[in-house]
Scaffold this motif. Structure first.
Motif, PDB file in Angstrom:
ATOM      1  N   MET A  52       0.947  -1.211   0.014  1.00  0.00           N
ATOM      2  CA  MET A  52      -0.090  -0.128   0.049  1.00  0.00           C
ATOM      3  C   MET A  52       0.837   1.339   0.150  1.00  0.00           C
ATOM      4  N   PRO A  53       0.459   2.139  -0.563  1.00  0.00           N
ATOM      5  CA  PRO A  53       1.209   3.617  -0.521  1.00  0.00           C
ATOM      6  C   PRO A  53       1.293   4.093   0.825  1.00  0.00           C
ATOM      7  N   TRP A  54       2.187   4.791   1.236  1.00  0.00           N
ATOM      8  CA  TRP A  54       2.289   5.442   2.582  1.00  0.00           C
ATOM      9  C   TRP A  54       1.670   7.039   2.347  1.00  0.00           C
ATOM     10  N   MET A  55       1.221   7.526   3.360  1.00  0.00           N
ATOM     11  CA  MET A  55       0.793   8.926   3.537  1.00  0.00           C
ATOM     12  C   MET A  55       1.654   9.463   4.613  1.00  0.00           C
ATOM     13  N   ALA A  56       2.262  10.729   4.282  1.00  0.00           N
ATOM     14  CA  ALA A  56       3.096  11.649   5.032  1.00  0.00           C
ATOM     15  C   ALA A  56       2.331  12.118   6.155  1.00  0.00           C
ATOM     16  N   VAL A  57       2.725  12.100   7.374  1.00  0.00           N
ATOM     17  CA  VAL A  57       1.944  12.948   8.308  1.00  0.00           C
ATOM     18  C   VAL A  57       2.690  14.159   8.739  1.00  0.00           C
ATOM     19  N   ARG A  79      10.713   2.580  18.247  1.00  0.00           N
ATOM     20  CA  ARG A  79      10.437   1.289  17.521  1.00  0.00           C
ATOM     21  C   ARG A  79      10.129   1.889  16.103  1.00  0.00           C
ATOM     22  N   ARG A  80      10.213   0.923  15.138  1.00  0.00           N
ATOM     23  CA  ARG A  80       9.983   1.396  13.620  1.00  0.00           C
ATOM     24  C   ARG A  80       8.558   1.412  13.329  1.00  0.00           C
ATOM     25  N   GLN A  81       7.874   0.755  13.908  1.00  0.00           N
ATOM     26  CA  GLN A  81       6.108   0.477  13.713  1.00  0.00           C
ATOM     27  C   GLN A  81       5.487   0.940  14.633  1.00  0.00           C
ATOM     28  N   LEU A  82       4.235   1.297  14.534  1.00  0.00           N
ATOM     29  CA  LEU A  82       3.355   1.828  15.314  1.00  0.00           C
ATOM     30  C   LEU A  82       1.949   1.589  15.061  1.00  0.00           C
ATOM     31  N   ILE A  83       0.933   0.904  15.997  1.00  0.00           N
ATOM     32  CA  ILE A  83      -0.431   0.788  15.692  1.00  0.00           C
ATOM     33  C   ILE A  83      -1.118   1.536  16.838  1.00  0.00           C
ATOM     34  N   VAL A  84      -2.062   2.202  16.529  1.00  0.00           N
ATOM     35  CA  VAL A  84      -2.761   3.200  17.495  1.00  0.00           C
ATOM     36  C   VAL A  84      -4.150   2.756  17.517  1.00  0.00           C
ATOM     37  N   TYR A  85      -4.778   2.257  18.585  1.00  0.00           N
ATOM     38  CA  TYR A  85      -6.113   2.014  18.657  1.00  0.00           C
ATOM     39  C   TYR A  85      -6.929   3.104  19.327  1.00  0.00           C
ATOM     40  N   ARG A  86      -7.814   3.716  18.525  1.00  0.00           N
ATOM     41  CA  ARG A  86      -8.707   4.480  19.225  1.00  0.00           C
ATOM     42  C   ARG A  86      -9.782   3.864  20.029  1.00  0.00           C
ATOM     43  N   ALA A  87      -9.745   4.036  21.400  1.00  0.00           N
ATOM     44  CA  ALA A  87     -10.857   3.412  22.341  1.00  0.00           C
ATOM     45  C   ALA A  87     -11.657   4.599  22.832  1.00  0.00           C
ATOM     46  N   PHE A  88     -13.060   4.316  23.003  1.00  0.00           N
ATOM     47  CA  PHE A  88     -13.762   5.377  23.447  1.00  0.00           C
ATOM     48  C   PHE A  88     -14.222   5.124  24.705  1.00  0.00           C
ATOM     49  N   PHE A  89     -13.030   5.967  25.534  1.00  0.00           N
ATOM     50  CA  PHE A  89     -13.380   6.072  26.958  1.00  0.00           C
ATOM     51  C   PHE A  89     -13.132   7.740  27.304  1.00  0.00           C
ATOM     52  N   GLU A  90     -14.617   8.286  27.805  1.00  0.00           N
ATOM     53  CA  GLU A  90     -14.696   9.778  28.025  1.00  0.00           C
ATOM     54  C   GLU A  90     -15.905   9.834  28.057  1.00  0.00           C
ATOM     55  N   PRO A  91     -16.203  11.290  28.564  1.00  0.00           N
ATOM     56  CA  PRO A  91     -17.661  11.580  28.939  1.00  0.00           C
ATOM     57  C   PRO A  91     -18.473  11.424  27.811  1.00  0.00           C
ATOM     58  N   GLY A  92     -19.788  10.903  28.207  1.00  0.00           N
ATOM     59  CA  GLY A  92     -20.757  10.519  26.978  1.00  0.00           C
ATOM     60  C   GLY A  92     -20.508   9.296  26.453  1.00  0.00           C
ATOM     61  N   ASP A 173      10.264   6.780   9.415  1.00  0.00           N
ATOM     62  CA  ASP A 173      11.930   6.852   8.776  1.00  0.00           C
ATOM     63  C   ASP A 173      12.636   7.876   9.495  1.00  0.00           C
ATOM     64  N   GLY A 174      13.289   7.450  10.566  1.00  0.00           N
ATOM     65  CA  GLY A 174      14.090   8.603  11.426  1.00  0.00           C
ATOM     66  C   GLY A 174      12.788   9.266  12.121  1.00  0.00           C
ATOM     67  N   ASP A 175      12.597  10.703  11.840  1.00  0.00           N
ATOM     68  CA  ASP A 175      11.697  11.452  12.319  1.00  0.00           C
ATOM     69  C   ASP A 175      10.575  11.647  11.557  1.00  0.00           C
ATOM     70  N   LYS A 176      10.720  11.285  10.561  1.00  0.00           N
ATOM     71  CA  LYS A 176       9.356  11.133   9.623  1.00  0.00           C
ATOM     72  C   LYS A 176       8.362  10.225   9.940  1.00  0.00           C
ATOM     73  N   VAL A 177       7.032  10.463  10.067  1.00  0.00           N
ATOM     74  CA  VAL A 177       6.069   9.376  10.219  1.00  0.00           C
ATOM     75  C   VAL A 177       5.052   9.296   9.082  1.00  0.00           C
ATOM     76  N   PHE A 178       4.776   8.157   8.409  1.00  0.00           N
ATOM     77  CA  PHE A 178       3.991   7.875   7.649  1.00  0.00           C
ATOM     78  C   PHE A 178       2.808   7.082   7.995  1.00  0.00           C
ATOM     79  N   ARG A 179       1.482   7.288   7.576  1.00  0.00           N
ATOM     80  CA  ARG A 179       0.402   6.382   7.722  1.00  0.00           C
ATOM     81  C   ARG A 179       0.267   5.456   6.958  1.00  0.00           C
ATOM     82  N   THR A 180       0.137   3.948   7.236  1.00  0.00           N
ATOM     83  CA  THR A 180       0.129   2.801   6.191  1.00  0.00           C
ATOM     84  C   THR A 180      -1.075   2.316   6.026  1.00  0.00           C
ATOM     85  N   TYR A 181      -1.986   2.373   6.910  1.00  0.00           N
ATOM     86  CA  TYR A 181      -3.158   1.423   7.108  1.00  0.00           C
ATOM     87  C   TYR A 181      -4.222   1.896   8.118  1.00  0.00           C
TER      88      TYR A 181
END
Length: 261
Positions: A52-57, A79-92, A173-181
């Motif tokens: 998949m193409p990468w999207m620069a952040v 580390r080189r890779q990151l997965i962020v899960y958006r969990a719903f924990f907040e008022p409402g 890639d160093g300090d550059k971050v890309f969204r991949t999926y």
């Protein structure tokens, strides 16, 4: 012996036939053909995902974490890779303030021991809009160990998880971050194992059998596995484990070849 469908005595449930061990094994072998086809299709899809193409952040996102302010780059924990899960924990959100969303909580209960994921140069982090004091209280109550940050800006909106849960995958890639999926909705049901996480990353499982672009990091399968309290950075595989895993793999291949003969 019963050989046709019948209604369950308890509640009228129409149950499958009861058959001999030989007939059961024959039915299983028929199903196994389809299961293997599905597995191969899943592997092929993961291979496409790695292309998949990468999207620069470009934005400098900020989070609150246990140690204070944190950038998206900080969430990688080096580390080189990151997965962020958006969990719903907040008022409402249903369950606030004692609990997070029931679906997100079910998902959090499925998260495997993250040391194995970290050994593949990958970090998993959760992110919500709840303050850190509430997140730490929730984690302690539920026994969750994953890093969990507070969203303070438009990160959730920009990455398609402001109104629904989802896993965003990133690489740096160093300090550059890309969204991949991004995987969300029912795709999130399968998440939680080390393999399901790695399969959505741009580098995959990083094993030699995978179809990955040239130059991607890969090591032999099985050899990098370890007990979660025994990983050491840049350590070579244990020679005895290499011997054991080689023997096991050879036996498996021989059995598989005999079954096809």
């Amino acid at each position: 012996m019963q050989t046709s469908d019948q209604s369950d005595r308890q509640g009228g449930m129409k149950t499958p036939a009861v058959v001999s061990p030989e007939a059961w094994e024959a039915a299983r072998q028929q199903m196994l053909v389809k299961e293997k086809a599905l597995m191969r299709a899943r592997d092929a899809l993961a291979a496409e995902r790695r292309r998949m193409p990468w999207m620069a952040v470009g934005k400098a996102y900020q989070f609150d974490g246990p140690q204070g302010k944190a950038s998206l780059l900080d969430l990688f924990e080096g580390r080189r890779q990151l997965i962020v899960y958006r969990a719903f924990f907040e008022p409402g959100v249903f369950g606030w303030p004692e609990h997070a969303c029931r679906g997100c909580s079910l998902g959090a209960d499925q998260v495997a021991h993250l040391t194995h994921l970290n050994a593949r140069d990958t970090t998993l982090a959760y992110a919500s809009r709840a303050p850190q004091k509430d997140i730490e209280r929730l984690k302690a109550r539920m026994g969750w160990k994953m890093p969990w940050y507070t969203i303070t800006d438009g990160f959730d909106t920009d990455f398609g998880v402001d109104e629904w849960h989802g896993h965003n995958a990133f690489i740096r890639d160093g300090d550059k971050v890309f969204r991949t999926y991004l995987i969300n909705s029912r795709g999130d049901e399968a998440m939680g194992t080390i393999w399901s996480y790695l399969d959505i990353t741009p580098l995959g499982r990083q094993e030699t059998w995978e179809d990955s672009p040239e130059g991607y990091p890969q090591t032999p399968p099985y050899k990098w596995w370890n007990w979660h309290d025994s990983y050491a950075a840049a350590a070579s595989p244990d020679p005895k484990w290499v011997e054991v895993s080689d023997a096991g793999e050879a036996a498996f291949r021989a059995r598989d070849a005999e079954a096809k003969a």
